[in-house]
Design a protein around this motif. Structure first.
Motif, PDB file in Angstrom:
ATOM      1  N   ASP A 198     -95.808 110.908 -17.958  1.00  0.00           N
ATOM      2  CA  ASP A 198     -95.157 111.032 -16.654  1.00  0.00           C
ATOM      3  C   ASP A 198     -93.781 110.390 -16.679  1.00  0.00           C
ATOM      4  O   ASP A 198     -92.806 110.937 -16.135  1.00  0.00           O
ATOM      5  CB  ASP A 198     -96.012 110.363 -15.571  1.00  0.00           C
ATOM      6  CG  ASP A 198     -97.311 111.101 -15.326  1.00  0.00           C
ATOM      7  OD1 ASP A 198     -97.501 112.185 -15.900  1.00  0.00           O
ATOM      8  OD2 ASP A 198     -98.144 110.572 -14.573  1.00  0.00           O
ATOM      9  N   SER A 199     -93.672 109.215 -17.312  1.00  0.00           N
ATOM     10  CA  SER A 199     -92.389 108.516 -17.369  1.00  0.00           C
ATOM     11  C   SER A 199     -91.367 109.345 -18.132  1.00  0.00           C
ATOM     12  O   SER A 199     -90.196 109.432 -17.741  1.00  0.00           O
ATOM     13  CB  SER A 199     -92.565 107.147 -18.043  1.00  0.00           C
ATOM     14  OG  SER A 199     -93.453 106.345 -17.308  1.00  0.00           O
ATOM     15  N   SER A 257     -94.841 107.696  -4.595  1.00  0.00           N
ATOM     16  CA  SER A 257     -93.484 107.240  -4.943  1.00  0.00           C
ATOM     17  C   SER A 257     -92.434 107.723  -3.953  1.00  0.00           C
ATOM     18  O   SER A 257     -91.314 107.206  -3.929  1.00  0.00           O
ATOM     19  CB  SER A 257     -93.124 107.720  -6.353  1.00  0.00           C
ATOM     20  OG  SER A 257     -93.016 109.133  -6.395  1.00  0.00           O
ATOM     21  N   LYS A 298     -90.740 118.396  -7.686  1.00  0.00           N
ATOM     22  CA  LYS A 298     -92.139 118.157  -7.939  1.00  0.00           C
ATOM     23  C   LYS A 298     -92.522 118.889  -9.208  1.00  0.00           C
ATOM     24  O   LYS A 298     -92.055 120.001  -9.456  1.00  0.00           O
ATOM     25  CB  LYS A 298     -93.005 118.645  -6.774  1.00  0.00           C
ATOM     26  CG  LYS A 298     -94.468 118.318  -6.886  1.00  0.00           C
ATOM     27  CD  LYS A 298     -95.241 118.756  -5.657  1.00  0.00           C
ATOM     28  CE  LYS A 298     -96.713 118.401  -5.777  1.00  0.00           C
ATOM     29  NZ  LYS A 298     -97.504 118.858  -4.602  1.00  0.00           N
ATOM     30  N   TRP A 299     -93.367 118.263 -10.014  1.00  0.00           N
ATOM     31  CA  TRP A 299     -93.761 118.902 -11.265  1.00  0.00           C
ATOM     32  C   TRP A 299     -95.274 118.892 -11.419  1.00  0.00           C
ATOM     33  O   TRP A 299     -95.970 118.067 -10.831  1.00  0.00           O
ATOM     34  CB  TRP A 299     -93.082 118.246 -12.463  1.00  0.00           C
ATOM     35  CG  TRP A 299     -93.422 116.787 -12.676  1.00  0.00           C
ATOM     36  CD1 TRP A 299     -92.797 115.705 -12.124  1.00  0.00           C
ATOM     37  CD2 TRP A 299     -94.489 116.272 -13.487  1.00  0.00           C
ATOM     38  NE1 TRP A 299     -93.389 114.542 -12.541  1.00  0.00           N
ATOM     39  CE2 TRP A 299     -94.415 114.853 -13.382  1.00  0.00           C
ATOM     40  CE3 TRP A 299     -95.468 116.847 -14.282  1.00  0.00           C
ATOM     41  CZ2 TRP A 299     -95.311 114.033 -14.057  1.00  0.00           C
ATOM     42  CZ3 TRP A 299     -96.348 116.028 -14.953  1.00  0.00           C
ATOM     43  CH2 TRP A 299     -96.271 114.631 -14.827  1.00  0.00           C
ATOM     44  N   ALA A 344     -84.827 113.521 -14.001  1.00  0.00           N
ATOM     45  CA  ALA A 344     -83.652 112.800 -13.497  1.00  0.00           C
ATOM     46  C   ALA A 344     -82.392 113.269 -14.220  1.00  0.00           C
ATOM     47  O   ALA A 344     -81.322 113.449 -13.600  1.00  0.00           O
ATOM     48  CB  ALA A 344     -83.840 111.295 -13.688  1.00  0.00           C
ATOM     49  N   PHE A 375     -97.299 110.843  -7.454  1.00  0.00           N
ATOM     50  CA  PHE A 375     -95.994 111.414  -7.102  1.00  0.00           C
ATOM     51  C   PHE A 375     -95.717 111.233  -5.613  1.00  0.00           C
ATOM     52  O   PHE A 375     -94.629 110.794  -5.208  1.00  0.00           O
ATOM     53  CB  PHE A 375     -95.947 112.894  -7.463  1.00  0.00           C
ATOM     54  CG  PHE A 375     -94.689 113.585  -7.025  1.00  0.00           C
ATOM     55  CD1 PHE A 375     -93.532 113.492  -7.787  1.00  0.00           C
ATOM     56  CD2 PHE A 375     -94.651 114.313  -5.841  1.00  0.00           C
ATOM     57  CE1 PHE A 375     -92.354 114.116  -7.368  1.00  0.00           C
ATOM     58  CE2 PHE A 375     -93.483 114.937  -5.422  1.00  0.00           C
ATOM     59  CZ  PHE A 375     -92.322 114.844  -6.185  1.00  0.00           C
ATOM     60  N   GLU A 381     -90.402 112.278 -15.885  1.00  0.00           N
ATOM     61  CA  GLU A 381     -89.534 111.834 -14.787  1.00  0.00           C
ATOM     62  C   GLU A 381     -88.112 111.583 -15.292  1.00  0.00           C
ATOM     63  O   GLU A 381     -87.129 111.883 -14.601  1.00  0.00           O
ATOM     64  CB  GLU A 381     -90.103 110.568 -14.153  1.00  0.00           C
ATOM     65  CG  GLU A 381     -91.432 110.753 -13.421  1.00  0.00           C
ATOM     66  CD  GLU A 381     -91.295 111.500 -12.101  1.00  0.00           C
ATOM     67  OE1 GLU A 381     -90.159 111.810 -11.700  1.00  0.00           O
ATOM     68  OE2 GLU A 381     -92.335 111.778 -11.472  1.00  0.00           O
TER      69      GLU A 381
END
Length: 460
Positions: free
Chosen positions: A412-413, A329, A456-457, A420, A326, A416
């Motif tokens: 994760d994808s 990125s 943030k997660w 978003a 994270f 995310e």
């Protein structure tokens, strides 16, 4: 690197026969049932040995057999009304399911006893010709007393071994300590033709024959569980050295026993567990973690509590990696490679060079994770974080851990994408949709934190 050699009872510098190349033979399973957690320990431990030697720049040839003809397979086939090859095929398939679940690499060669009958019979012929073996009523036996060094691996004189051994009684033996190389055929059992009559190989001869065929007369390391020292490995040495006139293996490595809730694992005690049973409840990776969390020669204690502790320890490693990815990125360009990377790498090498001390190797990995977490709290550039991620992944790979990161990355994808979508909904002042997405993430076990760098997660 130094390893403890069972043969000499001391740590010795590993000096391969051929510089830069290590030949390893590991005793594999008898494929008549699912592997149990005792089988998992040598699988995981010697998988780490192989990975570590490659990490240190060695070329490794690793051979591990399948015993696919044995009384246990014959009994299983009779119980189920199927053939011995059908039993073997089924449980070799089940072995692969568990081995892959444990992240154990395939050996370079996985020979089967039944596919090496010619090599087995050639070795028996040599032993007979040299007077170390004899035929009796269709079976062939090895003269244990004729090998003057018999007992050198277990470090006991033959008389003591004889007193404590479970000896196969046969009126055809010259001596009670002689062991069978070729078993005469019995009605209803699989058999192969030979100069001694139809029969099948004994247990010990197959490993000597297959090690010789695929690695040569002398190998660098022979490894397996402590329970194999006598009689299996003792007999392998006797057969091989009498046949070839040279050392069979320069180093012998044996892992310690597994206890269950502080009692020896045993079917009679009802504390006998297959890897499959445990994995269905806890997953495979906590089993692998348990197998390498202690030094390989030490006994380990299996319990539900220990597995849960392993799951928690693994989650700390996964959390570290996820936080690192994270941060990477969102990190700015630049940044110096932190000094702690080389220090932790050397700490890891020092541990593993000391007789494959995976316990201290793990301590170095967790130390690296702590250093990375501290760096993340302070903020760092992309170059620093990339170096951290590369080294973290490298050390995890040597230990064979954090190997479900692809599944984690896939999740994760998905996370995310939902984050978003939530961000977009908030910008559009669609707060009902934003709250719905947050609730969906919460159900997935994801906790959100709004930061100046973005959302943030983490996993709850």
């Amino acid at each position: 690197m130094k390893i403890y050699n069972t043969l000499t009872r001391q740590k010795e510098e590993l000096v391969p026969i051929t510089p830069g190349r290590v030949l390893i033979y590991a005793c594999g399973p008898t494929v008549y049932n699912f592997i149990h957690i005792g089988n998992a320990r040598p699988l995981c431990v010697f998988d780490v040995l192989r990975r570590y030697l490659a990490f240190r720049g060695m070329e490794v040839k690793f051979v591990q057999n399948f015993t696919d003809i044995d009384d246990k397979l014959i009994n299983k086939a009779n119980e189920e009304g199927i053939t011995v090859p059908e039993v073997a095929e089924r449980y070799i398939g089940e072995f692969w399911t568990d081995a892959k679940g444990l992240n154990v690499m395939e050996a370079d060669v996985h020979p089967r006893a039944t596919e090496n009958i010619d090599a087995i019979l050639a070795l028996i012929d040599t032993l007979v010709e040299r007077g170390y073996a004899y035929e009796a009523d269709g079976s062939v036996y090895f003269r244990a007393r004729k090998f003057q060094e018999y007992g050198k691996l277990s470090h006991q004189p033959l008389e003591d071994l004889e007193a404590g051994a479970r000896i196969d009684i046969s009126e055809h033996k010259e001596d009670p300590m002689d062991f069978c190389l070729w078993k005469a055929a019995k009605p209803g059992e699989p058999f192969w033709p030979s100069a001694y009559g139809s029969g099948r190989p004994g247990w010990h001869i197959e490993c000597s024959a297959m090690a010789g065929r695929f690695l040569g007369d002398t190998i660098d390391i022979h490894c397996g569980g402590q329970d194999l020292i006598f009689p299996h490995h003792e007999n392998e040495i006797a057969q091989s050295e009498c046949a070839h006139g040279c050392a069979f293996s320069h180093y012998w490595m044996h892992n310690g026993y597994i206890n269950v809730d502080n009692r020896k694992m045993s079917k009679s005690l009802g504390n006998f567990f297959t890897v499959r049973e445990v994995a269905e409840k806890y997953g495979y990776e906590p089993i692998r973690y348990l197998m390498i969390a202690s030094h390989y020669r030490s006994p380990i204690n299996y319990s539900a509590e220990v597995l849960e502790q392993g799951k928690s320890a693994l989650q700390r490693l996964y959390n570290c990696r996820e936080n690192l990815v994270f941060a990477l990125s969102h990190a700015p360009e630049g940044g110096e490679v932190p000094d702690f990377l080389s220090a932790r790498r050397q700490e890891f090498i020092d541990a593993m060079d000391d007789d494959l001390n995976t316990a201290d190797g793990l301590a170095a990995l967790f130390g690296l994770a702590r250093d990375i977490n501290t760096l993340l709290s302070a903020g760092a550039g992309k170059a620093a974080l990339e170096a951290c991620l590369n080294q973290f992944d490298e050390l995890c790979d040597v230990l064979g851990l954090v190997y479900n990161k692809q599944a984690a990355d896939d999740l994760d994808s998905q996370v995310e994408a939902l984050i978003a979508a939530r961000t977009a909904a908030r910008k559009e002042k669609n707060f009902a949709e934003a709250d719905r997405i947050r609730d969906q993430l919460k159900e997935m076990g994801i906790v959100l934190e709004d930061t100046p760098q973005g959302v943030k997660w983490s996993r709850a």
